[in-house]
Design a protein around this motif. Structure first.
Motif, PDB file in Angstrom:
ATOM      1  N   ILE A 156       0.853  -1.188   0.000  1.00 26.88           N
ATOM      2  CA  ILE A 156       0.000   0.000   0.000  1.00 26.88           C
ATOM      3  C   ILE A 156       0.885   1.233   0.000  1.00 26.88           C
ATOM      4  CG2 ILE A 156      -1.659   1.372   1.336  1.00 26.88           C
ATOM      5  CD1 ILE A 156      -2.784  -1.230   2.418  1.00 26.88           C
ATOM      6  N   ASN A 157       0.530   2.186  -0.839  1.00 23.53           N
ATOM      7  CA  ASN A 157       1.211   3.477  -0.855  1.00 23.53           C
ATOM      8  C   ASN A 157       0.147   4.550  -0.704  1.00 23.53           C
ATOM      9  OD1 ASN A 157       2.493   5.983  -2.194  1.00 23.53           O
ATOM     10  ND2 ASN A 157       4.199   4.553  -1.985  1.00 23.53           N
ATOM     11  N   GLY A 179      -2.992   5.332 -13.340  1.00 28.44           N
ATOM     12  CA  GLY A 179      -3.223   3.939 -13.704  1.00 28.44           C
ATOM     13  C   GLY A 179      -2.623   3.595 -15.057  1.00 28.44           C
ATOM     14  N   ILE A 180      -2.781   4.485 -16.020  1.00 28.68           N
ATOM     15  CA  ILE A 180      -2.214   4.252 -17.353  1.00 28.68           C
ATOM     16  C   ILE A 180      -0.694   4.203 -17.287  1.00 28.68           C
ATOM     17  CG2 ILE A 180      -1.963   5.264 -19.648  1.00 28.68           C
ATOM     18  CD1 ILE A 180      -4.813   6.379 -19.304  1.00 28.68           C
ATOM     19  N   TYR A 181      -0.103   5.086 -16.485  1.00 25.77           N
ATOM     20  CA  TYR A 181       1.354   5.099 -16.306  1.00 25.77           C
ATOM     21  C   TYR A 181       1.847   3.779 -15.714  1.00 25.77           C
ATOM     22  CZ  TYR A 181       5.795   6.160 -13.993  1.00 25.77           C
ATOM     23  OH  TYR A 181       7.097   6.122 -13.558  1.00 25.77           O
ATOM     24  N   HIS A 210       4.086  14.548 -11.515  1.00 23.11           N
ATOM     25  CA  HIS A 210       2.756  14.958 -11.967  1.00 23.11           C
ATOM     26  C   HIS A 210       1.900  15.308 -10.754  1.00 23.11           C
ATOM     27  CE1 HIS A 210       4.384  12.207 -15.017  1.00 23.11           C
ATOM     28  NE2 HIS A 210       3.735  12.938 -15.899  1.00 23.11           N
ATOM     29  N   SER A 211       1.256  16.424 -10.793  1.00 26.06           N
ATOM     30  CA  SER A 211       0.354  16.798  -9.713  1.00 26.06           C
ATOM     31  C   SER A 211      -0.890  15.920  -9.741  1.00 26.06           C
ATOM     32  CB  SER A 211      -0.057  18.267  -9.836  1.00 26.06           C
ATOM     33  OG  SER A 211       1.067  19.113  -9.696  1.00 26.06           O
ATOM     34  N   ASP A 235       5.047   0.579  -5.890  1.00 26.81           N
ATOM     35  CA  ASP A 235       6.279   1.329  -5.613  1.00 26.81           C
ATOM     36  C   ASP A 235       6.540   2.417  -6.648  1.00 26.81           C
ATOM     37  OD1 ASP A 235       6.780  -0.274  -3.405  1.00 26.81           O
ATOM     38  OD2 ASP A 235       7.875  -1.755  -4.572  1.00 26.81           O
ATOM     39  N   LEU A 236       5.845   2.343  -7.773  1.00 24.38           N
ATOM     40  CA  LEU A 236       6.025   3.336  -8.825  1.00 24.38           C
ATOM     41  C   LEU A 236       5.150   4.568  -8.619  1.00 24.38           C
ATOM     42  CD1 LEU A 236       5.949   0.868 -11.866  1.00 24.38           C
ATOM     43  CD2 LEU A 236       7.981   1.901 -10.831  1.00 24.38           C
ATOM     44  N   VAL A 237       4.207   4.473  -7.693  1.00 22.94           N
ATOM     45  CA  VAL A 237       3.271   5.585  -7.483  1.00 22.94           C
ATOM     46  C   VAL A 237       3.985   6.877  -7.077  1.00 22.94           C
ATOM     47  CG1 VAL A 237       1.317   6.398  -6.113  1.00 22.94           C
ATOM     48  CG2 VAL A 237       1.333   4.063  -7.015  1.00 22.94           C
ATOM     49  N   PRO A 238       4.906   6.838  -6.092  1.00 25.89           N
ATOM     50  CA  PRO A 238       5.582   8.100  -5.735  1.00 25.89           C
ATOM     51  C   PRO A 238       6.383   8.699  -6.889  1.00 25.89           C
ATOM     52  CG  PRO A 238       5.882   6.467  -4.016  1.00 25.89           C
ATOM     53  CD  PRO A 238       5.286   5.750  -5.193  1.00 25.89           C
ATOM     54  N   GLU A 239       6.926   7.839  -7.747  1.00 27.40           N
ATOM     55  CA  GLU A 239       7.676   8.336  -8.905  1.00 27.40           C
ATOM     56  C   GLU A 239       6.779   9.156  -9.815  1.00 27.40           C
ATOM     57  OE1 GLU A 239       9.503   6.268 -12.880  1.00 27.40           O
ATOM     58  OE2 GLU A 239      10.090   5.384 -10.954  1.00 27.40           O
TER      59      GLU A 239
END
Length: 222
Positions: free
Chosen positions: A39-40, A82-84, A70-71, A61-65
């Motif tokens: 969970i992030n 989600g697309i990213y 991106h705001s 783990d890619l969410v903070p990146e």
């Protein structure tokens, strides 16, 4: 494998994910002794959010990146997140490892209007699973097949949205967590890739709070 449970209601939601870690080897997938947080979350305004993932749990783990570049201010930004994640997974993992599996992410955010926005997304084929504000029906997003899936979803929905009685949000939270503890234990008893231990986030709409593995403080829980 990751078990994910989403206890959903318009005033607060719970996102839960088990802690088991599986690894792919030349002999197939194996479970390890590791435990992971899948969970992030971010408490930053104007749109606090919680994210989790199943099948390819490293996606979380890619969410903070993404958030650092991106705001995240609107539901449209969550859609782009989600697309990213999907595109990054496809560029990172061998095609043969994800093409026939349902790898997914689930995100819950608080809009500037204090509504809870829920987004569920299959990473491998970019299919939308959940999308919209003010959720009412809880989901066991990964872990169980039918008919067990519907059984646990019904119990979570009832815990979060009682039909014939008035309970405080804190009582509903405790009831939902009790159902989750039972559900994760049952799933782990038949699936070695799921652990009975799980992490959870509570995200509230009225006072815009996120609490990790704890009860949030605020007026609605007073």
């Amino acid at each position: 494998m990751t078990m994910i449970a989403l206890a959903l209601s318009p005033d607060f939601c719970i996102v839960a994910a088990d802690k088991a870690v599986g690894r792919r080897t030349s002999n197939g997938k194996v479970v390890t002794q590791e435990k992971a947080v899948k969970i992030n979350y971010s408490t930053n305004s104007p749109m606090p959010y919680v994210a989790t993932a199943a099948g390819y749990s490293l996606a979380v783990d890619l969410v903070p990146e993404f958030a650092s570049a991106h705001s995240i201010k609107t539901p449209a930004d969550i859609v782009q997140l989600g697309i990213y994640l999907a595109k990054t997974m496809k560029q990172t993992i061998a095609h043969s490892e994800w093409v026939n599996e349902h790898t997914s992410t689930y995100m819950i955010a608080i809009t500037e209007q204090n509504e809870l926005f829920v987004r569920g997304f299959y990473l491998n084929d970019e299919t939308v699973l959940l999308n919209g504000c003010n959720p009412t029906l809880s989901q066991v997003a990964a872990g169980f097949e039918e008919p067990q899936k519907s059984y646990w979803e019904h119990r979570l929905t009832t815990a979060m949205n009682p039909l014939y009685e008035v309970r405080t949000p804190l009582q509903r939270l405790n009831d939902a967590l009790s159902v989750m503890r039972e559900a994760f234990a049952v799933c782990a008893s038949t699936d070695e890739y799921v652990s009975p231990e799980f992490d959870y986030c509570v995200i509230t709409a009225a006072d815009r709070r996120i609490a990790f593995n704890s009860t949030p403080f605020g007026s609605i829980f007073g």
